[in-house]
Design a protein around this motif. Structure first.
Motif, PDB file in Angstrom:
ATOM      1  N   ASP A 363       0.802  -1.219   0.000  1.00  0.00           N
ATOM      2  CA  ASP A 363       0.000   0.000   0.000  1.00  0.00           C
ATOM      3  C   ASP A 363       0.842   1.278   0.000  1.00  0.00           C
ATOM      4  N   ALA A 364       2.180   1.131   0.068  1.00  0.00           N
ATOM      5  CA  ALA A 364       3.045   2.316   0.073  1.00  0.00           C
ATOM      6  C   ALA A 364       3.662   2.589  -1.291  1.00  0.00           C
ATOM      7  N   VAL A 365       3.367   1.724  -2.259  1.00  0.00           N
ATOM      8  CA  VAL A 365       3.942   1.889  -3.596  1.00  0.00           C
ATOM      9  C   VAL A 365       3.545   3.228  -4.210  1.00  0.00           C
ATOM     10  N   ASP A 366       2.372   3.744  -3.817  1.00  0.00           N
ATOM     11  CA  ASP A 366       1.941   5.050  -4.342  1.00  0.00           C
ATOM     12  C   ASP A 366       2.807   6.193  -3.819  1.00  0.00           C
ATOM     13  N   GLY A 367       3.693   5.893  -2.871  1.00  0.00           N
ATOM     14  CA  GLY A 367       4.601   6.916  -2.354  1.00  0.00           C
ATOM     15  C   GLY A 367       5.797   7.163  -3.251  1.00  0.00           C
ATOM     16  N   ILE A 368       5.969   6.339  -4.281  1.00  0.00           N
ATOM     17  CA  ILE A 368       7.093   6.529  -5.209  1.00  0.00           C
ATOM     18  C   ILE A 368       6.809   7.753  -6.072  1.00  0.00           C
ATOM     19  N   LYS A 369       7.624   8.781  -5.928  1.00  0.00           N
ATOM     20  CA  LYS A 369       7.413  10.032  -6.669  1.00  0.00           C
ATOM     21  C   LYS A 369       8.334  10.162  -7.880  1.00  0.00           C
ATOM     22  N   ASP A 370       9.561   9.674  -7.738  1.00  0.00           N
ATOM     23  CA  ASP A 370      10.567   9.865  -8.769  1.00  0.00           C
ATOM     24  C   ASP A 370      10.207   9.058 -10.025  1.00  0.00           C
ATOM     25  N   PRO A 371      10.159   9.709 -11.200  1.00  0.00           N
ATOM     26  CA  PRO A 371       9.784   9.003 -12.430  1.00  0.00           C
ATOM     27  C   PRO A 371      10.704   7.821 -12.737  1.00  0.00           C
ATOM     28  N   ASN A 372      12.021   7.992 -12.461  1.00  0.00           N
ATOM     29  CA  ASN A 372      12.944   6.893 -12.722  1.00  0.00           C
ATOM     30  C   ASN A 372      12.692   5.719 -11.795  1.00  0.00           C
ATOM     31  N   ASN A 373      12.378   6.007 -10.540  1.00  0.00           N
ATOM     32  CA  ASN A 373      12.067   4.923  -9.611  1.00  0.00           C
ATOM     33  C   ASN A 373      10.793   4.199 -10.030  1.00  0.00           C
ATOM     34  N   LYS A 374       9.861   4.953 -10.579  1.00  0.00           N
ATOM     35  CA  LYS A 374       8.644   4.308 -11.090  1.00  0.00           C
ATOM     36  C   LYS A 374       8.994   3.378 -12.256  1.00  0.00           C
ATOM     37  N   THR A 375       9.929   3.819 -13.099  1.00  0.00           N
ATOM     38  CA  THR A 375      10.372   2.990 -14.213  1.00  0.00           C
ATOM     39  C   THR A 375      11.015   1.704 -13.703  1.00  0.00           C
ATOM     40  N   VAL A 376      11.878   1.846 -12.681  1.00  0.00           N
ATOM     41  CA  VAL A 376      12.521   0.667 -12.083  1.00  0.00           C
ATOM     42  C   VAL A 376      11.457  -0.284 -11.549  1.00  0.00           C
ATOM     43  N   ALA A 377      10.484   0.272 -10.825  1.00  0.00           N
ATOM     44  CA  ALA A 377       9.427  -0.545 -10.231  1.00  0.00           C
ATOM     45  C   ALA A 377       8.636  -1.284 -11.311  1.00  0.00           C
ATOM     46  N   GLU A 378       8.331  -0.573 -12.392  1.00  0.00           N
ATOM     47  CA  GLU A 378       7.565  -1.194 -13.481  1.00  0.00           C
ATOM     48  C   GLU A 378       8.390  -2.272 -14.197  1.00  0.00           C
ATOM     49  N   THR A 379       9.693  -2.000 -14.376  1.00  0.00           N
ATOM     50  CA  THR A 379      10.577  -2.979 -15.016  1.00  0.00           C
ATOM     51  C   THR A 379      10.644  -4.245 -14.174  1.00  0.00           C
ATOM     52  N   LEU A 380      10.774  -4.042 -12.883  1.00  0.00           N
ATOM     53  CA  LEU A 380      10.860  -5.177 -11.968  1.00  0.00           C
ATOM     54  C   LEU A 380       9.533  -5.922 -11.884  1.00  0.00           C
ATOM     55  N   ALA A 381       8.443  -5.170 -11.995  1.00  0.00           N
ATOM     56  CA  ALA A 381       7.113  -5.801 -11.924  1.00  0.00           C
ATOM     57  C   ALA A 381       6.913  -6.785 -13.069  1.00  0.00           C
ATOM     58  N   SER A 382       7.542  -6.522 -14.206  1.00  0.00           N
ATOM     59  CA  SER A 382       7.364  -7.398 -15.363  1.00  0.00           C
ATOM     60  C   SER A 382       8.519  -8.389 -15.516  1.00  0.00           C
ATOM     61  N   ALA A 383       9.414  -8.442 -14.532  1.00  0.00           N
ATOM     62  CA  ALA A 383      10.564  -9.350 -14.613  1.00  0.00           C
ATOM     63  C   ALA A 383      10.108 -10.806 -14.641  1.00  0.00           C
ATOM     64  N   THR A 384      10.748 -11.601 -15.471  1.00  0.00           N
ATOM     65  CA  THR A 384      10.416 -13.026 -15.572  1.00  0.00           C
ATOM     66  C   THR A 384      11.317 -13.881 -14.686  1.00  0.00           C
ATOM     67  N   GLY A 385      12.327 -13.263 -14.089  1.00  0.00           N
ATOM     68  CA  GLY A 385      13.231 -13.977 -13.195  1.00  0.00           C
ATOM     69  C   GLY A 385      14.042 -12.977 -12.406  1.00  0.00           C
ATOM     70  N   PHE A 386      14.656 -13.439 -11.340  1.00  0.00           N
ATOM     71  CA  PHE A 386      15.367 -12.520 -10.440  1.00  0.00           C
ATOM     72  C   PHE A 386      16.571 -13.226  -9.833  1.00  0.00           C
ATOM     73  N   GLN A 387      17.694 -12.507  -9.770  1.00  0.00           N
ATOM     74  CA  GLN A 387      18.910 -13.041  -9.144  1.00  0.00           C
ATOM     75  C   GLN A 387      19.408 -12.055  -8.092  1.00  0.00           C
ATOM     76  N   LEU A 388      19.617 -12.548  -6.882  1.00  0.00           N
ATOM     77  CA  LEU A 388      20.170 -11.733  -5.802  1.00  0.00           C
ATOM     78  C   LEU A 388      21.640 -11.441  -6.087  1.00  0.00           C
ATOM     79  N   TYR A 389      22.109 -10.242  -5.638  1.00  0.00           N
ATOM     80  CA  TYR A 389      23.529  -9.894  -5.757  1.00  0.00           C
ATOM     81  C   TYR A 389      24.386 -11.115  -5.428  1.00  0.00           C
ATOM     82  N   LEU A 390      25.403 -11.379  -6.249  1.00  0.00           N
ATOM     83  CA  LEU A 390      26.201 -12.581  -6.028  1.00  0.00           C
ATOM     84  C   LEU A 390      26.982 -12.532  -4.719  1.00  0.00           C
ATOM     85  N   ASP A 391      27.364 -11.326  -4.281  1.00  0.00           N
ATOM     86  CA  ASP A 391      28.114 -11.253  -3.027  1.00  0.00           C
ATOM     87  C   ASP A 391      27.206 -11.400  -1.809  1.00  0.00           C
ATOM     88  N   GLN A 392      25.909 -11.586  -2.057  1.00  0.00           N
ATOM     89  CA  GLN A 392      24.974 -11.898  -0.977  1.00  0.00           C
ATOM     90  C   GLN A 392      24.338 -13.269  -1.171  1.00  0.00           C
TER      91      GLN A 392
END
Length: 430
Positions: A363-392
Motif C-alpha cells: 500500500d506504500a507503492v503510491d509513495g514513489i514520486k521519482d519518475p525513474n524509480n517508477k520505471t525501475v518498479a515497473e521494469t521489476l514488476a514485469s521481470a520473468t526472473g530474479f537473481q540476488l547480488y552474487l556477493d549476498q
C-alpha cells in the motif's frame, strides 16, 4: 545497498543451499518485562542524505511513544558496516537490529545461531509486504529478516551527454552498448563512472553478463556444483574485458569510492560521466553526493542491462536485491515492535518519498514520486526472473572472491579464465 513492485515470477535464489541443519530458536527465550528499560542497538547503512534523517526521526518518534525504550542508531558506510558486522558476529555478539540483504550471508548467520527466527512475530503483518521482497530473507521456510526496500540494478544515464554524443536510443544489446561507449568517448565525455576501489559495483557487470549469457540456471548450477569454470562464466569475463579494453571509466577509477566526494555517485551527479550501472538508490546518492545536492533531476534516465547476442538469458531477468533488517539473538523485546513500526505504511511512504527506497509494503507503492524509480518498479514488476547480488546470494567467502576476482579482471591483472578458477577454488572449499 543493496530497492519496486510485485515480482510474481521470481526464480529461486542461487546459494540458498537446502538441507542445512538450522539451529532452533535463537537467543535467550526468557520472558522479558515489556516495561523494563530497553536499549535497541541499530546499525544501518543509510549514512547519507536523504534516508539518514528519516531513520533518525523514526527512532526519535518511537522513543517518544515508548518511554522505556532507547534506540541507539549507528549509521555506517556499506563496506565499513560489513567489516564491523563480521567482527561482531565472529565474537557472537551481533547488534540488535542490523542491515541485511538476505541470501547466503543471512543463512550463515542463521546456521551460527546469531539471529532470531521472526516467523511467528511477523505473521500478523508480513502479508502486507510484496512476497518477492521477503524471499531472500526466508530460509528453509522460516523468516529471519524483514525487507524495507526491493529493487534492481540497471544503467542510469545522463540524457544530455547521450544526446551530445549522438546516442539517440538506450542500448538494447551488449554490442550496442559498446558502440555507444565508443561514441560517447569520441565526443570527449567519460562513458562510465565506476567505484573501482570498493569492488562490489564492478561485480554487477560480470554477474549480469553471466545472467544474459548463461541464464539464471547457470548461476544456480554454479552454486550447486561449486564450479564457475564453465564456458558461460568465461564468456562473461571476455565480454566484460571487451568493455574494459575501451577504457570507458573515469580517471582514477581504480582508487575511487562509491559515495565519496570524488567517487562514482558524485561523478554521475556532477555530470562527469554518461552512465553508471547501479541499483535503485542511485538517483538519491547521486544527488546527495553532487555539489549542487540536486543531482541530474530530469536529465537522468534508466535502462535495463542489455541482452547478449546468442545468450540464453532474457533481458526481462533482473539482478538486484532488497535492503532489510535482521534481529540479533539477544535483542530486547521491543526490537521486533520497532521493526514493525519502520514497516508501517506511513513510514514506508516517507521512505519512498525520498527517492532512496522503493517500498516493500504494497500500500506504500503510491509513495514513489521519482519518475525513474517508477520505471525501475515497473521494469521489476514485469521481470520473468530474479537473481540476488552474487556477493549476498553465495556464501560470504565466495561472494567476496567474486568481488575480488572481477576487480582483478577490470584492473587487468587477471584473465577471464583465471578468475573463474579462483572463484571455483573458494567455492569448493566451502
Amino acid at each position: 545497498m543493496t530497492a519496486h513492485l510485485s515480482r510474481r515470477s521470481l526464480l529461486g535464489l542461487a546459494g540458498a543451499g537446502a538441507g542445512a541443519l538450522l539451529l532452533g530458536a535463537c537467543g535467550d527465550d526468557k520472558a522479558e518485562d515489556p516495561n523494563a528499560p530497553q536499549t535497541i542497538n541499530w546499525w544501518h547503512i543509510q549514512n547519507t542524505e536523504p534516508m539518514l534523517p528519516v531513520w533518525a526521526a523514526m527512532a526519535k518518534e518511537y522513543e517518544a511513544a515508548h518511554s522505556n525504550v532507547k534506540v541507539t542508531v549507528q549509521p555506517l558506510e556499506n563496506e565499513a558496516f560489513k567489516a564491523k558486522l563480521t567482527t561482531a558476529t565472529q565474537a557472537g555478539s551481533p547488534p540488535d537490529l542490523f542491515q541485511s540483504w538476505g541470501g547466503g550471508v543471512l543463512k550463515q548467520q542463521v546456521d551460527a545461531g546469531l539471529v532470531k527466527d521472526l516467523t511467528d512475530d511477523v505473521k500478523p503483518w508480513i502479508g502486507n509486504l510484496l512476497p518477492a521482497s521477503v524471499q531472500p530473507f526466508t530460509i528453509d521456510g522460516k523468516i529471519y529478516g524483514v525487507p524495507f526496500d526491493i529493487g534492481m540494478v540497471g544503467f542510469w544515464y545522463n540524457k544530455d551527454l547521450f544526446a551530445k554524443a549522438g546516442v539517440t536510443a538506450a542500448p538494447k544489446t551488449w554490442t550496442e552498448l559498446l558502440t555507444a561507449v565508443g561514441r560517447i568517448k569520441a565526443a570527449g565525455v567519460v562513458p562510465i563512472a565506476l567505484a573501482g576501489k570498493e569492488k562490489w559495483p564492478g561485480h554487477y557487470y560480470w554477474a549480469y553478463l553471466a545472467m544474459r549469457i548463461g541464464g539464471l540456471g547457470a548461476l544456480q548450477q554454479a552454486a550447486k556444483d561449486h564450479n564457475f569454470d564453465t564456458p558461460d562464466f568465461v564468456a562473461a569475463g571476455q565480454r566484460l574485458k571487451e568493455l574494459v579494453d575501451l577504457k570507458p571509466f573515469q580517471k582514477g577509477f581504480l582508487g575511487a569510492g562509491y559515495g565519496t566526494p570524488d567517487g562514482q555517485a558524485a561523478t554521475m551527479g556532477n555530470g562527469g560521466a554518461a552512465m553508471e550501472l547501479m541499483g535503485q538508490w542511485a538517483p538519491a546518492v547521486e544527488a546527495s553526493s553532487s555539489t549542487s545536492k540536486k543531482g541530474l533531476g530530469d536529465k537522468l534516465g534508466f535502462f535495463p542491462f542489455p541482452a547478449v547476442d546468442g545468450g540464453k538469458g532474457s533481458v526481462a531477468e533482473a539482478f538486484g536485491g532488497g535492503n532489510g533488517f535482521a534481529v540479533g539473538k539477544d535483542a530486547p523485546a521491543a526490537t521486533v515492535d520497532f521493526l514493525k513500526t519502520l514497516l508501517e505504511v506511513g513510514n514506508q511512504r516517507k521512505a519512498a518519498a525520498t527517492g532512496a527506497v522503493l517500498p516493500t509494503v504494497k500500500d506504500a507503492v503510491d509513495g514513489i514520486k521519482d519518475p525513474n524509480n517508477k520505471t525501475v518498479a515497473e521494469t521489476l514488476a514485469s521481470a520473468t526472473g530474479f537473481q540476488l547480488y552474487l556477493d549476498q546470494a553465495y556464501p560470504p567467502a565466495v561472494g567476496q572472491q567474486v568481488n575480488d576476482s572481477v576487480a582483478e579482471l577490470i584492473a587487468g591483472s587477471k584473465t577471464p579464465e583465471q578468475i573463474v578458477k579462483d572463484i571455483s577454488t573458494v567455492a569448493k572449499s566451502q
